[in-house]
Design a protein around this motif. Structure first.
Motif, short mmCIF file in Angstrom:
data_model
loop_
_atom_site.label_atom_id
_atom_site.label_comp_id
_atom_site.label_asym_id
_atom_site.label_seq_id
_atom_site.Cartn_x
_atom_site.Cartn_y
_atom_site.Cartn_z
N THR A 1 0.84 -1.20 0.00
CA THR A 1 0.00 0.00 0.00
C THR A 1 0.87 1.24 0.00
O THR A 1 1.99 1.24 0.54
CB THR A 1 -0.94 0.03 1.23
N SER A 2 0.36 2.32 -0.59
CA SER A 2 1.11 3.58 -0.63
C SER A 2 0.86 4.42 0.61
O SER A 2 1.49 5.47 0.79
CB SER A 2 0.73 4.38 -1.88
N ASP A 3 -0.06 4.00 1.46
CA ASP A 3 -0.34 4.74 2.69
C ASP A 3 0.81 4.59 3.68
O ASP A 3 1.35 3.50 3.86
CB ASP A 3 -1.64 4.24 3.33
N VAL A 4 1.16 5.69 4.32
CA VAL A 4 2.21 5.71 5.33
C VAL A 4 1.58 6.12 6.66
O VAL A 4 0.81 7.08 6.71
CB VAL A 4 3.34 6.69 4.94
N THR A 5 1.91 5.40 7.72
CA THR A 5 1.33 5.70 9.03
C THR A 5 2.33 6.46 9.90
O THR A 5 3.49 6.07 10.01
CB THR A 5 0.93 4.40 9.77
N ARG A 6 1.85 7.54 10.51
CA ARG A 6 2.60 8.20 11.58
C ARG A 6 1.89 7.81 12.88
O ARG A 6 0.82 8.33 13.20
CB ARG A 6 2.59 9.72 11.37
N LYS B 1 4.40 3.33 -8.32
CA LYS B 1 4.81 1.94 -8.50
C LYS B 1 3.67 0.95 -8.28
O LYS B 1 3.66 -0.13 -8.89
CB LYS B 1 5.98 1.61 -7.56
N LEU B 2 2.74 1.30 -7.41
CA LEU B 2 1.66 0.37 -7.09
C LEU B 2 0.41 0.58 -7.93
O LEU B 2 -0.57 -0.15 -7.78
CB LEU B 2 1.30 0.50 -5.60
N SER B 3 0.43 1.58 -8.82
CA SER B 3 -0.72 1.84 -9.67
C SER B 3 -0.98 0.66 -10.61
O SER B 3 -0.04 0.01 -11.08
CB SER B 3 -0.51 3.10 -10.51
#
Length: 307
Positions: free
Chosen positions: A30-35, A130-132
């Motif tokens: 996934t392209s989501d990044v967690t803080r 890249k994940l598209s």
């Protein structure tokens, strides 16, 4: 589509604090990044450990203020075996407990001097690209005067030959025959070659040629936006063709509409020169200069004057 942590390290510069051969092979899905600010307070109901975990000043400060064994336990709950990487931004010093957790979970631990927001944006943009989802279209993708032009048409119409002529005229090849297309953002669609066909072009009667070897590194590109499509069609007597340029059409790739120009092909027409003119006209329209509108205004003025 997935990529590995190793591919992320090839694209974005990090200082590697901990890694291993197996950790580098972990997949990013996934392209989501967690803080993980809320998660460090113990609220893990909607926590997604498969995301990259990014620690900025706020998260780092909270970790620093957790005393003793609590710090290790807190990080152990956040970083799981599914976590692909932990990244600490702003060049902040990394606590020993974070290194221990990274080793226990066999998760790559990275450090960057970049500000947190800028780093987050760079990682997300790279992963989004890249994940598209890729779709394959038939055609030749060229960079002409800085404009990404996808040349399409029926088999045997002369797409590759036209591409070769454009290369000889100083333009750059992106992909021949098979173009992998994906959406970069809401307004942008990109194209790139299949890896097996990179820098190659096929010419009937000649075979496959290596454009980079014959014409140099300046004759190729690895990817490009698709700003304009040119559709080559066989000229048929009796067909009606756009002669003024006011019949604007579009085609759609990955949900993005792209302007299209249709060019009839017949003996004696220099298609590569016509495509160059179409591209320059496209750029002129983007800059506010529309020859068709100018002609229509002159025609209207002439009719008004003669009447």
């Amino acid at each position: 589509m997935v990529i590995t942590v190793a591919e992320l390290l090839e694209k974005i510069k990090f200082d590697v604090v901990y890694t291993s051969e197996t950790a580098l092979k972990k997949e990013i899905t996934t392209s989501d990044v967690t803080r993980p600010g809320l998660e460090m307070t113990g609220y893990l109901e909607y926590y997604t450990p498969e995301r990259i975990q990014l620690f900025g000043m706020k998260e780092w400060s909270y970790v620093q203020n957790v005393i003793g064994d609590n710090r290790y336990d807190l990080l152990k709950n956040i970083v799981t075996d599914a976590t692909p990487a932990i990244i600490v931004a702003r060049g902040l010093p990394i606590p020993d407990e974070m290194v221990s957790v990274a080793k226990k979970r066999d998760t790559v631990l990275l450090q960057s001097t970049e500000p947190t927001s800028r780093l987050n944006g760079a990682i997300t943009a790279f992963l989004d690209e890249k994940l598209s989802t890729r779709t394959t279209v038939h055609g030749v993708l060229m960079d002409i005067f800085g404009v990404g032009v996808l040349i399409q048409g029926s088999s045997g119409i002369g797409k590759s030959e036209t591409g070769l002529e454009l290369i000889k005229r100083g333009h750059r090849l992106v992909a021949d025959d098979r173009v992998d297309v994906y959406q970069k953002d809401e307004f942008t669609v990109m194209g790139e070659p299949a890896e097996i066909l990179r820098h190659l072009i096929e010419l009937r009667g000649v075979g496959i040629i290596d454009v980079m070897s014959l014409f140099g590194a300046g004759a190729v590109m690895d990817s490009s936006k698709i700003d304009l499509t040119v559709y080559l069609e066989k000229y048929e007597k009796g067909n009606t063709y756009d002669r003024l340029g006011n019949g604007e059409t579009t085609t759609e790739f990955s949900g993005v509409s792209v302007p299209q120009v249709k060019i009839p092909v017949t003996t004696g027409r220099n298609v590569s020169v016509i495509i160059e003119a179409a591209v320059m006209n496209f750029r002129a329209k983007q800059m506010g200069f529309d020859a068709t509108k100018m002609f229509e205004e002159r025609l209207s003025n002439l009719i008004a004057k003669n009447s």
